[in-house]
Design a protein around this motif. Structure first.
Motif, mmCIF file in Angstrom:
data_model
loop_
_atom_site.group_PDB
_atom_site.id
_atom_site.type_symbol
_atom_site.label_atom_id
_atom_site.label_comp_id
_atom_site.label_asym_id
_atom_site.label_seq_id
_atom_site.Cartn_x
_atom_site.Cartn_y
_atom_site.Cartn_z
ATOM 1 N N PHE A 116 41.458 35.735 36.213
ATOM 2 C CA PHE A 116 42.217 35.609 37.456
ATOM 3 C C PHE A 116 42.324 36.944 38.186
ATOM 4 C CE2 PHE A 116 43.846 31.804 35.246
ATOM 5 C CZ PHE A 116 43.501 30.861 36.208
ATOM 6 N N TYR A 117 42.218 38.053 37.467
ATOM 7 C CA TYR A 117 42.306 39.358 38.116
ATOM 8 C C TYR A 117 41.061 39.686 38.921
ATOM 9 C CZ TYR A 117 46.447 39.806 35.356
ATOM 10 O OH TYR A 117 47.674 39.587 34.805
ATOM 11 N N THR A 118 39.973 38.977 38.699
ATOM 12 C CA THR A 118 38.796 39.197 39.539
ATOM 13 C C THR A 118 39.062 38.751 40.973
ATOM 14 O OG1 THR A 118 37.787 37.055 38.999
ATOM 15 C CG2 THR A 118 37.222 38.927 37.573
ATOM 16 N N GLN A 119 40.102 37.946 41.175
ATOM 17 C CA GLN A 119 40.466 37.544 42.537
ATOM 18 C C GLN A 119 40.777 38.764 43.390
ATOM 19 O OE1 GLN A 119 43.780 34.861 42.224
ATOM 20 N NE2 GLN A 119 42.549 33.208 41.381
ATOM 21 N N LEU A 120 41.389 39.783 42.808
ATOM 22 C CA LEU A 120 41.700 41.000 43.562
ATOM 23 C C LEU A 120 40.425 41.649 44.085
ATOM 24 C CD1 LEU A 120 44.444 42.476 41.216
ATOM 25 C CD2 LEU A 120 44.786 41.478 43.482
ATOM 26 N N ILE A 121 39.383 41.622 43.289
ATOM 27 C CA ILE A 121 38.105 42.211 43.709
ATOM 28 C C ILE A 121 37.498 41.391 44.843
ATOM 29 C CG2 ILE A 121 35.745 42.740 42.969
ATOM 30 C CD1 ILE A 121 36.999 43.163 40.119
ATOM 31 N N TRP A 122 37.455 40.066 44.654
ATOM 32 C CA TRP A 122 36.855 39.207 45.675
ATOM 33 C C TRP A 122 37.637 39.245 46.981
ATOM 34 C CZ3 TRP A 122 32.123 38.356 44.870
ATOM 35 C CH2 TRP A 122 31.638 38.176 43.594
ATOM 36 N N LEU B 54 36.050 40.340 50.530
ATOM 37 C CA LEU B 54 36.131 39.454 51.703
ATOM 38 C C LEU B 54 36.965 40.067 52.825
ATOM 39 C CD1 LEU B 54 36.478 35.973 49.986
ATOM 40 C CD2 LEU B 54 34.562 36.800 51.362
ATOM 41 N N GLY B 55 38.030 40.779 52.468
ATOM 42 C CA GLY B 55 38.836 41.452 53.478
ATOM 43 C C GLY B 55 38.024 42.473 54.261
ATOM 44 N N LEU C 81 39.830 47.851 54.403
ATOM 45 C CA LEU C 81 39.721 48.347 53.034
ATOM 46 C C LEU C 81 41.112 48.582 52.473
ATOM 47 C CD1 LEU C 81 36.801 50.925 53.352
ATOM 48 C CD2 LEU C 81 36.770 48.760 52.115
ATOM 49 N N PRO C 82 41.320 48.314 51.181
ATOM 50 C CA PRO C 82 42.640 48.562 50.596
ATOM 51 C C PRO C 82 42.969 50.056 50.614
ATOM 52 C CG PRO C 82 41.146 47.504 49.001
ATOM 53 C CD PRO C 82 40.380 47.765 50.234
ATOM 54 N N ASP C 83 44.233 50.391 50.898
ATOM 55 C CA ASP C 83 44.641 51.790 50.859
ATOM 56 C C ASP C 83 45.033 52.184 49.436
ATOM 57 O OD1 ASP C 83 47.096 50.597 50.471
ATOM 58 O OD2 ASP C 83 47.993 51.322 52.328
ATOM 59 N N ARG C 84 45.443 53.401 49.241
ATOM 60 C CA ARG C 84 45.738 53.888 47.878
ATOM 61 C C ARG C 84 46.919 53.150 47.256
ATOM 62 N NH1 ARG C 84 49.728 58.450 48.054
ATOM 63 N NH2 ARG C 84 50.277 58.619 50.243
ATOM 64 N N ALA D 266 47.498 47.076 42.646
ATOM 65 C CA ALA D 266 46.554 46.191 41.966
ATOM 66 C C ALA D 266 46.302 46.691 40.543
ATOM 67 C CB ALA D 266 45.248 46.112 42.749
ATOM 68 N N GLY D 267 46.191 48.003 40.379
ATOM 69 C CA GLY D 267 45.999 48.574 39.041
ATOM 70 C C GLY D 267 47.164 48.268 38.114
ATOM 71 N N ILE D 268 48.382 48.355 38.642
ATOM 72 C CA ILE D 268 49.570 48.034 37.841
ATOM 73 C C ILE D 268 49.574 46.553 37.457
ATOM 74 C CG2 ILE D 268 52.096 47.835 37.928
ATOM 75 C CD1 ILE D 268 52.064 50.391 39.688
#
Length: 164
Positions: A106-112, A116-117, A124-127, A133-135
């Motif tokens: 389910f954590y691969t959703q963050l990558i996808w 897509l974003g 692009l995601p900021d820091r 997401a890392g937490i």
């Protein structure tokens, strides 16, 4: 999720509560799905998921109703079919494997979602988003590992139930 949203007086937007609410609802849905899969057929669970979603969205319809074009209607039907199929696969996965084994997938959703974003919105995601997401991923993987250690079926996959 709160690190991603960055609550505070300056950066907080009421719309960021949708992310927190969405995360809560998804977690609740997975817990309920895991419990229901022990007794109901996957098709029944998908039907109830769709019926509850339709009921909730129908209540909200009068506030923002707009008649879709045929193109939008077709996309909505396609989305409904794909989402139903995806929900059915998630239900089958929960019938066949313990949640601790499924969690990392389910954590691969963050990558996808990040890909897509960028492709759809050029965003692009900021820091802070990456740190949040890392937490989320680290805590989920830690919990999954602890569950595998505590489980008497460590490393095993459940046998399919009748009707699967």
């Amino acid at each position: 999720m709160l690190v991603v949203v960055r609550p505070g007086l300056g950066g907080f937007q009421p719309a960021s509560l949708f992310g927190v609410g969405g995360a809560f609802c998804w977690a609740l849905a997975l817990i309920i799905t895991r419990k229901i899969t022990l007794s109901d057929a996957p098709e029944t669970t998908v039907l109830w998921s769709a019926a509850i979603g339709a009921a909730v969205l129908t209540v909200l319809l009068p506030f923002e109703a707009a008649w879709p074009t045929w193109w939008q209607f077709g996309l909505a039907v396609l989305l409904g079919m794909l989402a139903s199929r995806g929900q059915w696969v998630v239900i089958l996965a929960h019938r066949l494997a313990p949640a601790s084994l499924l969690a990392p997938f389910f954590y691969t959703q963050l990558i996808w979602v990040s890909i897509l974003g960028f492709l759809v919105f050029g965003n692009l995601p900021d820091r802070w988003t990456l740190m949040g997401a890392g937490i989320i991923i680290a805590s989920g993987l830690y919990t999954a590992q602890r569950e595998r250690i505590r489980s008497p079926r460590t490393g095993s996959v459940a046998k399919p139930r009748p009707g699967v």
